[in-house]
Scaffold this motif. Structure first.
Motif, PDB file in Angstrom:
ATOM      1  N   ASP A  73      15.295  17.425  -6.911  1.00  0.00           N
ATOM      2  CA  ASP A  73      14.153  18.343  -7.350  1.00  0.00           C
ATOM      3  C   ASP A  73      13.288  18.400  -6.043  1.00  0.00           C
ATOM      4  O   ASP A  73      12.866  18.807  -5.437  1.00  0.00           O
ATOM      5  N   ILE A  74      13.258  16.795  -5.218  1.00  0.00           N
ATOM      6  CA  ILE A  74      12.667  16.502  -3.988  1.00  0.00           C
ATOM      7  C   ILE A  74      12.477  17.286  -3.455  1.00  0.00           C
ATOM      8  O   ILE A  74      12.330  17.694  -2.089  1.00  0.00           O
ATOM      9  N   LEU A  75      14.205  17.657  -3.130  1.00  0.00           N
ATOM     10  CA  LEU A  75      14.768  18.350  -2.178  1.00  0.00           C
ATOM     11  C   LEU A  75      14.263  19.508  -1.685  1.00  0.00           C
ATOM     12  O   LEU A  75      14.088  20.283  -0.881  1.00  0.00           O
ATOM     13  N   HIS A  76      14.223  20.466  -2.824  1.00  0.00           N
ATOM     14  CA  HIS A  76      13.819  21.505  -3.402  1.00  0.00           C
ATOM     15  C   HIS A  76      12.342  21.889  -3.345  1.00  0.00           C
ATOM     16  O   HIS A  76      12.244  23.036  -2.769  1.00  0.00           O
ATOM     17  N   LEU A  77      11.859  20.978  -3.769  1.00  0.00           N
ATOM     18  CA  LEU A  77      10.226  21.122  -3.247  1.00  0.00           C
ATOM     19  C   LEU A  77      10.099  20.567  -1.667  1.00  0.00           C
ATOM     20  O   LEU A  77       9.126  21.961  -1.168  1.00  0.00           O
ATOM     21  N   VAL A  78      10.522  19.529  -0.820  1.00  0.00           N
ATOM     22  CA  VAL A  78       9.986  19.868   0.362  1.00  0.00           C
ATOM     23  C   VAL A  78      10.435  20.535   0.909  1.00  0.00           C
ATOM     24  O   VAL A  78       9.807  21.118   2.260  1.00  0.00           O
ATOM     25  N   GLY A  79      11.543  21.447   0.569  1.00  0.00           N
ATOM     26  CA  GLY A  79      11.992  22.583   1.806  1.00  0.00           C
ATOM     27  C   GLY A  79      11.774  23.012   1.832  1.00  0.00           C
ATOM     28  O   GLY A  79      11.737  24.794   2.180  1.00  0.00           O
ATOM     29  N   THR A  80      10.762  23.764   0.125  1.00  0.00           N
ATOM     30  CA  THR A  80      10.309  24.847   0.068  1.00  0.00           C
ATOM     31  C   THR A  80       9.486  25.083   0.774  1.00  0.00           C
ATOM     32  O   THR A  80       8.965  26.126   1.339  1.00  0.00           O
ATOM     33  N   PHE A  81       8.663  23.609   0.384  1.00  0.00           N
ATOM     34  CA  PHE A  81       7.196  23.596   1.557  1.00  0.00           C
ATOM     35  C   PHE A  81       7.120  23.854   2.619  1.00  0.00           C
ATOM     36  O   PHE A  81       6.179  24.532   3.720  1.00  0.00           O
TER      37      PHE A  81
END
Length: 162
Positions: free
Chosen positions: A22-30
């Protein structure tokens, strides 16, 4: 310019941040949004020439440590921001835009206690970094964040921080 304040919510149908994926998805999107942003994008692309592929695991370590006390991040984030500030001064508008993009991204992707923590911690971290790179103490409680225009800062010591 008044400091950006995170919004209070996200969609109730979204899941919470549960782990590294989830963190990878969040920081990637950000970061895809931050790189494309007119105000802060050039800092990442033209000033620091950030290699996003190399940077993603570092930021995942950072946020996994912040949100889950994982102990994975051991770099000096303050020193890194001092280096960036020396190349291109980072103003309140830059930190506010970073916070706005972060908060909007969190709200679009997640909802729950960890998502709220990600927004609150980002706000606290950005405020501290901004104060430090501009030569002020890190704590919001040791300074008056908002002063009346033309005022000398005397008279009451009312803090606008929160």
């Amino acid at each position: 310019m008044e400091a950006y304040r995170p919004s209070a919510g996200g969609g109730t149908e979204l899941g919470d941040i549960a782990g590294r994926d989830d963190i990878l998805h969040l920081v990637g999107t950000f970061y895809s949004r931050a790189f494309a942003d007119e105000l802060i994008g050039p800092i990442f692309t033209d000033v620091v020439h950030m290699d996003l592929v190399r940077h993603m695991p570092i930021m995942a370590d950072f946020w996994q440590t912040v949100l889950f006390k994982a102990g994975l991040y051991s770099r000096n984030a303050l020193a890194i921001h001092f280096d960036v500030h020396a190349k291109a001064p980072l103003g309140l508008d830059h930190f506010n835009r970073w916070l706005q993009l972060w908060t909007n991204t969190v709200d679009e992707l997640f909802s729950g206690g960890k998502a709220e923590m990600a927004k609150v911690q980002a706000h606290l971290i950005a405020g501290s970094l901004h104060r430090r790179v501009t030569g002020r103490p890190a704590s919001q409680y040791s300074t008056i964040p908002v002063r009346p225009a033309g005022g000398d800062g005397a008279g009451g010591g009312q803090s606008a921080g929160g």
